[in-house]
Scaffold this active site. Structure first.
Site, short mmCIF file in Angstrom:
data_model
loop_
_atom_site.label_atom_id
_atom_site.label_comp_id
_atom_site.label_asym_id
_atom_site.label_seq_id
_atom_site.Cartn_x
_atom_site.Cartn_y
_atom_site.Cartn_z
N THR A 51 -1.28 11.43 14.41
CA THR A 51 -0.94 11.82 15.78
C THR A 51 -0.64 10.61 16.65
O THR A 51 -0.14 10.75 17.76
CB THR A 51 -2.09 12.61 16.42
OG1 THR A 51 -3.32 11.93 16.13
CG2 THR A 51 -2.17 14.00 15.83
N HIS A 77 -7.91 4.72 14.88
CA HIS A 77 -8.91 4.13 15.75
C HIS A 77 -10.22 4.05 14.97
O HIS A 77 -10.29 4.50 13.83
CB HIS A 77 -9.05 4.89 17.06
CG HIS A 77 -9.30 6.36 16.90
ND1 HIS A 77 -10.51 6.85 16.50
CD2 HIS A 77 -8.48 7.43 17.08
CE1 HIS A 77 -10.43 8.17 16.44
NE2 HIS A 77 -9.22 8.55 16.78
N HIS A 102 -11.75 6.68 12.71
CA HIS A 102 -11.18 6.89 11.38
C HIS A 102 -11.81 5.99 10.32
O HIS A 102 -11.64 6.22 9.13
CB HIS A 102 -9.67 6.61 11.41
CG HIS A 102 -8.88 7.59 12.20
ND1 HIS A 102 -8.19 7.24 13.34
CD2 HIS A 102 -8.66 8.92 12.02
CE1 HIS A 102 -7.59 8.31 13.82
NE2 HIS A 102 -7.86 9.34 13.06
N LYS A 122 -10.74 20.71 18.57
CA LYS A 122 -9.92 20.61 19.78
C LYS A 122 -10.15 21.86 20.63
O LYS A 122 -10.12 22.97 20.10
CB LYS A 122 -8.44 20.51 19.43
CG LYS A 122 -8.12 19.52 18.33
CD LYS A 122 -7.63 18.23 18.91
CE LYS A 122 -7.12 17.23 17.88
NZ LYS A 122 -7.40 17.50 16.49
N ARG A 172 -2.40 21.55 21.23
CA ARG A 172 -1.75 20.25 21.40
C ARG A 172 -0.24 20.42 21.41
O ARG A 172 0.30 21.24 20.67
CB ARG A 172 -2.13 19.31 20.24
CG ARG A 172 -3.59 18.95 20.23
CD ARG A 172 -3.95 18.30 21.54
NE ARG A 172 -5.37 18.35 21.79
CZ ARG A 172 -6.17 17.30 21.63
NH1 ARG A 172 -5.69 16.18 21.21
NH2 ARG A 172 -7.45 17.41 21.92
N GLN A 228 -3.67 22.60 4.92
CA GLN A 228 -4.60 21.62 4.38
C GLN A 228 -5.19 22.11 3.06
O GLN A 228 -5.45 21.32 2.16
CB GLN A 228 -5.71 21.32 5.39
CG GLN A 228 -6.59 20.17 4.95
CD GLN A 228 -7.45 19.61 6.07
OE1 GLN A 228 -7.04 19.58 7.21
NE2 GLN A 228 -8.65 19.18 5.72
N ASP A 234 -16.04 18.05 11.30
CA ASP A 234 -15.17 19.09 11.85
C ASP A 234 -14.17 19.60 10.80
O ASP A 234 -13.49 20.60 11.03
CB ASP A 234 -14.44 18.58 13.10
CG ASP A 234 -13.56 17.37 12.81
OD1 ASP A 234 -13.77 16.70 11.78
OD2 ASP A 234 -12.65 17.10 13.60
N LYS A 282 -19.24 9.70 24.38
CA LYS A 282 -18.44 9.82 23.18
C LYS A 282 -18.23 8.46 22.51
O LYS A 282 -17.90 7.49 23.17
CB LYS A 282 -17.07 10.43 23.55
CG LYS A 282 -16.44 11.18 22.41
CD LYS A 282 -15.25 11.97 22.89
CE LYS A 282 -14.56 12.63 21.70
NZ LYS A 282 -13.31 13.26 22.06
N LYS A 294 -14.94 5.14 22.61
CA LYS A 294 -14.15 5.05 23.83
C LYS A 294 -14.64 3.90 24.70
O LYS A 294 -15.83 3.63 24.76
CB LYS A 294 -14.28 6.35 24.64
CG LYS A 294 -13.72 7.56 23.93
CD LYS A 294 -12.23 7.65 24.09
CE LYS A 294 -11.76 9.03 23.77
NZ LYS A 294 -10.69 9.20 22.89
N THR A 295 -13.72 3.27 25.37
CA THR A 295 -14.09 2.28 26.37
C THR A 295 -13.39 2.66 27.66
O THR A 295 -12.70 3.68 27.72
CB THR A 295 -13.63 0.87 25.97
OG1 THR A 295 -12.20 0.85 25.97
CG2 THR A 295 -14.12 0.51 24.60
#
Length: 426
Positions: free
Chosen positions: A40, A45, A48, A82, A86, A175, A196, A231, A234-235
């Site tokens: 995506t 990141h 992963h 989600k 999307r 999948q 998930d 979470k 994240k920054t």
RNA sequence: GGGCAGUUACCCAAGUGGCCAAAGGGGGCUGACUGUAAAUCAGCUGGCGCACGCCUUCGGAGGUUCGAAUCCUUCACUGCCCA
């Protein structure tokens, strides 16, 4: 070293759930295992890294890893985890992303192994040619809608106002088909993923059983959590990416260094290849002298070195030392350039600083560090702006050529950690 | 195709003609404390001048009104129910 891959994953806290028999499978034979990665974005990141490194761990125990870039599945969009639909990505975008991500996946796996080389594939190769009618007859027939809407990923969306499109609803079939395809093509017996993915994985196992009568397995990793409830990954400036153009090595290093005491041991287990005794030692250090942050330092060092290499690591460490040591004024121009190589920066013309100089607010906004004059003024009022490491007291402060370090640099800082370099030219 | 409900700032969510740049919560930012931590406390969180001022914003467009996020028309989107 633990006796087998399953034990390895287990002591690292990576086994969130698995299908009956996985432990025995991984302990008694070498298997082909796959993990899929969405494409995506044009970079992975740090979230992963959990499944990716786990794939590498499995490989170290002799198993055959397959990393799947989801060039086909991303065309549809995974509803798992989600809360809302999307937007579809363009075909071209997905292709570009897939290429970029394939490059990143490849870095963590060994393709040259004589016994169990890794494989890297793109599910667009077999999903895109699918024919709708054939697919519905051959695959769709094996699933009841009842089964599909019982999955958490779907049910969560059915309970929401926005609902779920048929497109995303169908995702699990694709999948599942991936798994079947890899089962047939490579004898892949195990699919892994984040927790998930449990629904998607078990659907694939189910499909394989129905179509071939064979038994396949699944194992899912826990979601990485943070002790303070926020979470992970994240920054202030968004996700922490693997691509150095998105997240500089300096920021990457800083991210890990700032890990909460309560999380750092867990992260060492999940994200590094350090051994159990090594991690235990760091745990003792953490308990004895938490202020030394040996565990955090090691985590940051290992992660940055692994992803960006020794040179980038050395630079990130040096930068951290200088920036948080506070000794900015004695630096040479070369040192400043080196240390701030990864820090956001801007160039401004020298004329603006001649004479009475440039107002600090104009400097903050003109350099692009702050979005608006109001924000800049507010930040100064809060005592959160520093020029060359000295707090700026009033928003009327004028910045002149006398403030320039080495005749051409200005070091701006917001709060404790956010640096910004202005280079004055002309 | 019909009926009903909804669309508010980064997110959730109040507001149903002037006292609304818009309650509250979350998130974020800053400060104090500290270990570049956690916890805690405090402040800030549309833009421009910053002072009481002005400008832009409450799905889009148009209208009523001295005055609208609030009323009307219309379009778009979302959800629920019916066909």
């Amino acid at each position: 070293m633990p006796a087998n891959a399953f034990e390895e994953l287990q002591w690292r806290g990576l086994v969130f759930d698995c299908i009956e028999g996985v432990q025995n499978l991984l302990a008694t034979q070498t298997v082909t295992v796959y993990n899929g990665f969405d494409v995506t974005a044009d970079s992975l990141h740090i979230g992963h890294l959990v499944p990716l490194l786990a794939l590498a761990r499995l490989q170290r125990y002799g198993h055959h890893p397959i990393a799947v870039a989801g060039g086909g599945t991303t065309m549809i969009g995974d509803p798992s985890g989600k809360s809302s639909e999307r937007p579809l990505l363009s075909r071209q975008q997905i292709e570009e992303n897939a290429e970029a991500i394939k490059g990143q996946l490849a870095r963590f796996l060994d393709f040259d192994s004589k016994t169990n080389p890794a494989r890297l594939v793109n599910n667009a190769d077999w999903l895109l040619p699918l024919n709708l009618i054939d697919f519905l007859r051959d695959i769709g027939k094996h699933f009841t809608v009842n089964y599909m809407i019982a999955k958490d990923s779907v049910r969560a969306r059915l309970e929401r106002e926005e609902g779920i499109s048929f497109t995303e609803f169908s995702y699990m079939l694709l999948q599942s088909y991936d798994f079947l395809h890899l089962y047939r093509t490579y004898g892949c017996l195990l699919q892994t993923g984040g927790s998930d993915q449990w629904g998607n994985i078990t659907a694939g196992v189910e499909l394989i059983r129905r179509v071939t009568g064979g038994t396949a397995y699944g194992l899912v990793y826990p979601l990485i959590t943070k002790a303070d409830g926020s979470k992970f990954g994240k920054t202030e400036s968004g996700a922490v990416w693997l691509d150095p153009r998105r997240t500089s090595p300096y920021r990457f290093y800083q991210f890990w260094l700032n890990t909460d005491d309560r999380d750092v041991i867990h992260y060492l287990k999940v994200f590094t290849f350090l051994t159990q005794p090594e991690i235990e030692e760091l745990q003792h250090a953490l308990e004895e002298k938490p202020e030394q942050r040996d565990a955090q330092r090691t985590l940051a060092r290992v992660m940055t070195g692994m992803l960006h290499g020794e040179t980038a690591l050395a630079r990130a460490e040096q930068a951290a030392q200088v920036l948080f040591g506070g000794a900015v004024e004695g630096l040479s121009a070369a040192e400043i350039e080196d240390i701030f190589a990864d820090v956001p920066s801007a160039r401004l013309n020298k004329d603006q600083f001649s004479g009475t100089g440039l107002n600090i607010v104009d400097l903050l906004v003109g350099s692009g560090m702050m979005k608006s004059r109001g924000e800049a003024r507010r930040a100064i009022g809060e005592g959160g702006i520093y020029l060359n490491n000295h707090r700026v007291a009033e928003s009327e402060r004028l910045v002149t050529v006398n403030d320039l370090l080495e005749g051409r640099f200005l070091i701006l800082r917001r709060g404790k950690k956010t640096y910004f370099l202005v280079e004055v030219v002309g």
